[in-house]
Design a protein around this motif. Structure first.
Motif, PDB file in Angstrom:
ATOM      1  N   UNK A  74       0.926  -1.093   0.150  1.00 48.72           N
ATOM      2  CA  UNK A  74      -0.081  -0.023   0.072  1.00 48.72           C
ATOM      3  C   UNK A  74       0.704   1.210   0.068  1.00 48.72           C
ATOM      4  N   UNK A  75       0.338   2.290  -0.317  1.00 52.84           N
ATOM      5  CA  UNK A  75       1.117   3.493  -0.611  1.00 52.84           C
ATOM      6  C   UNK A  75       0.998   4.456   0.707  1.00 52.84           C
ATOM      7  N   UNK A  76       2.021   4.762   1.299  1.00 57.06           N
ATOM      8  CA  UNK A  76       1.671   5.478   2.503  1.00 57.06           C
ATOM      9  C   UNK A  76       2.343   7.013   2.267  1.00 57.06           C
ATOM     10  N   UNK A  77       1.639   7.889   2.592  1.00 59.94           N
ATOM     11  CA  UNK A  77       2.103   9.270   2.201  1.00 59.94           C
ATOM     12  C   UNK A  77       2.792   9.863   3.577  1.00 59.94           C
ATOM     13  N   UNK A  78       3.855  10.241   3.466  1.00 59.06           N
ATOM     14  CA  UNK A  78       4.894  10.880   4.574  1.00 59.06           C
ATOM     15  C   UNK A  78       4.079  12.127   5.283  1.00 59.06           C
ATOM     16  N   UNK A  79       3.482  13.133   4.313  1.00 60.87           N
ATOM     17  CA  UNK A  79       2.772  14.280   4.918  1.00 60.87           C
ATOM     18  C   UNK A  79       1.518  13.539   4.449  1.00 60.87           C
ATOM     19  N   UNK A  80       0.619  13.214   5.599  1.00 61.92           N
ATOM     20  CA  UNK A  80      -0.851  12.854   5.386  1.00 61.92           C
ATOM     21  C   UNK A  80      -1.646  13.737   4.486  1.00 61.92           C
ATOM     22  N   UNK A  81      -2.634  13.211   3.814  1.00 64.35           N
ATOM     23  CA  UNK A  81      -3.633  14.006   3.070  1.00 64.35           C
ATOM     24  C   UNK A  81      -4.299  15.030   3.889  1.00 64.35           C
ATOM     25  N   UNK A  82      -4.552  14.724   5.091  1.00 66.57           N
ATOM     26  CA  UNK A  82      -5.328  15.859   5.998  1.00 66.57           C
ATOM     27  C   UNK A  82      -4.576  16.987   6.136  1.00 66.57           C
ATOM     28  N   UNK A  83      -2.851  16.805   5.984  1.00 62.99           N
ATOM     29  CA  UNK A  83      -2.243  18.103   6.164  1.00 62.99           C
ATOM     30  C   UNK A  83      -1.929  18.503   4.750  1.00 62.99           C
ATOM     31  N   UNK A  84      -2.386  18.098   3.600  1.00 61.77           N
ATOM     32  CA  UNK A  84      -2.104  18.638   2.505  1.00 61.77           C
ATOM     33  C   UNK A  84      -1.075  17.793   1.707  1.00 61.77           C
ATOM     34  N   UNK A  85      -0.686  16.511   2.082  1.00 63.21           N
ATOM     35  CA  UNK A  85       0.160  15.549   1.436  1.00 63.21           C
ATOM     36  C   UNK A  85      -0.320  15.137  -0.051  1.00 63.21           C
ATOM     37  N   UNK A  86       0.317  14.920  -0.697  1.00 62.30           N
ATOM     38  CA  UNK A  86      -0.055  14.530  -2.202  1.00 62.30           C
ATOM     39  C   UNK A  86       0.477  13.138  -2.685  1.00 62.30           C
ATOM     40  N   UNK A  87       0.375  12.753  -3.428  1.00 61.94           N
ATOM     41  CA  UNK A  87       1.014  11.049  -3.911  1.00 61.94           C
ATOM     42  C   UNK A  87       1.928  11.379  -4.701  1.00 61.94           C
ATOM     43  N   UNK A  88       2.849  12.342  -4.567  1.00 64.44           N
ATOM     44  CA  UNK A  88       3.822  12.848  -5.343  1.00 64.44           C
ATOM     45  C   UNK A  88       5.155  11.735  -5.023  1.00 64.44           C
ATOM     46  N   UNK A  89       5.732  11.363  -5.798  1.00 60.69           N
ATOM     47  CA  UNK A  89       6.934  10.390  -5.366  1.00 60.69           C
ATOM     48  C   UNK A  89       7.971  10.713  -4.268  1.00 60.69           C
ATOM     49  N   UNK A  90       8.196  12.203  -3.910  1.00 66.64           N
ATOM     50  CA  UNK A  90       8.836  12.566  -2.800  1.00 66.64           C
ATOM     51  C   UNK A  90       8.086  12.556  -1.714  1.00 66.64           C
ATOM     52  N   UNK A  91       6.835  11.964  -1.608  1.00 67.09           N
ATOM     53  CA  UNK A  91       5.978  12.104  -0.368  1.00 67.09           C
ATOM     54  C   UNK A  91       5.319  10.639  -0.447  1.00 67.09           C
ATOM     55  N   UNK A  92       6.037   9.776  -0.902  1.00 60.30           N
ATOM     56  CA  UNK A  92       5.367   8.194  -0.712  1.00 60.30           C
ATOM     57  C   UNK A  92       6.200   7.209  -0.310  1.00 60.30           C
ATOM     58  N   UNK A  93       5.844   6.155   0.196  1.00 55.32           N
ATOM     59  CA  UNK A  93       6.822   5.150   0.696  1.00 55.32           C
ATOM     60  C   UNK A  93       5.947   3.785   0.895  1.00 55.32           C
ATOM     61  N   UNK A  94       6.577   2.665   0.789  1.00 53.11           N
ATOM     62  CA  UNK A  94       5.863   1.393   0.970  1.00 53.11           C
ATOM     63  C   UNK A  94       5.358   1.041   1.995  1.00 53.11           C
ATOM     64  N   UNK A  95       4.126   0.526   2.300  1.00 52.75           N
ATOM     65  CA  UNK A  95       3.949   0.099   3.713  1.00 52.75           C
ATOM     66  C   UNK A  95       2.813  -1.206   3.599  1.00 52.75           C
ATOM     67  N   UNK A  96       2.863  -2.060   4.532  1.00 59.70           N
ATOM     68  CA  UNK A  96       1.955  -2.893   4.649  1.00 59.70           C
ATOM     69  C   UNK A  96       0.532  -2.441   4.979  1.00 59.70           C
ATOM     70  N   UNK A  97      -0.616  -3.029   4.622  1.00 59.59           N
ATOM     71  CA  UNK A  97      -1.974  -2.602   5.124  1.00 59.59           C
ATOM     72  C   UNK A  97      -2.038  -2.302   6.658  1.00 59.59           C
ATOM     73  N   UNK A  98      -1.879  -3.363   7.461  1.00 61.09           N
ATOM     74  CA  UNK A  98      -1.834  -3.019   8.827  1.00 61.09           C
ATOM     75  C   UNK A  98      -1.228  -1.574   9.313  1.00 61.09           C
ATOM     76  N   UNK A  99       0.033  -1.685   8.947  1.00 61.18           N
ATOM     77  CA  UNK A  99       0.957  -0.242   9.316  1.00 61.18           C
ATOM     78  C   UNK A  99       0.222   0.904   8.896  1.00 61.18           C
ATOM     79  N   UNK A 100      -0.043   0.808   7.572  1.00 58.54           N
ATOM     80  CA  UNK A 100      -0.804   2.077   7.046  1.00 58.54           C
ATOM     81  C   UNK A 100      -2.013   2.470   7.466  1.00 58.54           C
ATOM     82  N   UNK A 101      -2.925   1.447   8.011  1.00 57.86           N
ATOM     83  CA  UNK A 101      -4.161   1.676   8.961  1.00 57.86           C
ATOM     84  C   UNK A 101      -3.902   2.145  10.164  1.00 57.86           C
ATOM     85  N   UNK A 102      -2.883   1.869  10.841  1.00 59.41           N
ATOM     86  CA  UNK A 102      -2.355   1.940  12.074  1.00 59.41           C
ATOM     87  C   UNK A 102      -1.961   3.577  12.155  1.00 59.41           C
ATOM     88  N   UNK A 103      -1.245   3.984  11.290  1.00 60.12           N
ATOM     89  CA  UNK A 103      -0.723   5.401  11.262  1.00 60.12           C
ATOM     90  C   UNK A 103      -1.984   6.388  10.913  1.00 60.12           C
TER      91      UNK A 103
END
Length: 122
Positions: A74-103
């Motif tokens: 799953x795609x994890x945004x470093x700066x979350x969408x609620x704070x204006x984070x986008x899906x640009x390559x400089x703002x994404x990293x790989x995550x498993x579903x449970x870790x991404x949901x927990x964040x």
């Protein structure tokens, strides 16, 4: 032979009331589908994550280290969408579903805690 059915009279036009459309429920503040892109955009994004953070077929979850492939990443945004984070390559990293949901749940809790303790929106 029976008498023909008489239709019920229609109410006058001024008696009709416009009914507003139902409001959509407010979600967690995540981006809508358009911000995520279409199916091809998301597939390219996953392939880029696998190639950049792994060997092209697998890569580790940035948080727990679980080995991910195209069906589990799953795609994890470093700066979350609620704070204006986008899906640009400089703002994404790989995550498993449970870790991404927990964040996401943790961020929601932090926003609620901030609002309750300060009375201000984050």
């Amino acid at each position: 032979m029976s008498a023909p059915a008489v239709p019920e009279p229609r109410p006058p036009a001024e008696a009709l009331v416009a009914v507003p459309a139902p409001r959509r429920p407010v979600g967690r503040g995540t981006s809508n589908g358009n911000a995520r892109g279409n199916v091809q955009d998301r597939a390219r994004r996953r392939a880029w994550l696998l190639a950049t953070f792994g060997d092209g077929q697998t890569c580790p979850c940035h948080r727990c280290g679980l080995t991910l492939d195209d069906s589990t990443i799953t795609v994890d945004r470093i700066v979350p969408g609620i704070e204006g984070g986008t899906y640009r390559r400089s703002n994404i990293r790989p995550a498993c579903g449970p870790c991404n949901s927990e964040a996401g749940a943790r961020l929601a809790h932090e926003r609620t805690h901030h609002r309750l303790t300060t009375g201000l929106a984050p």
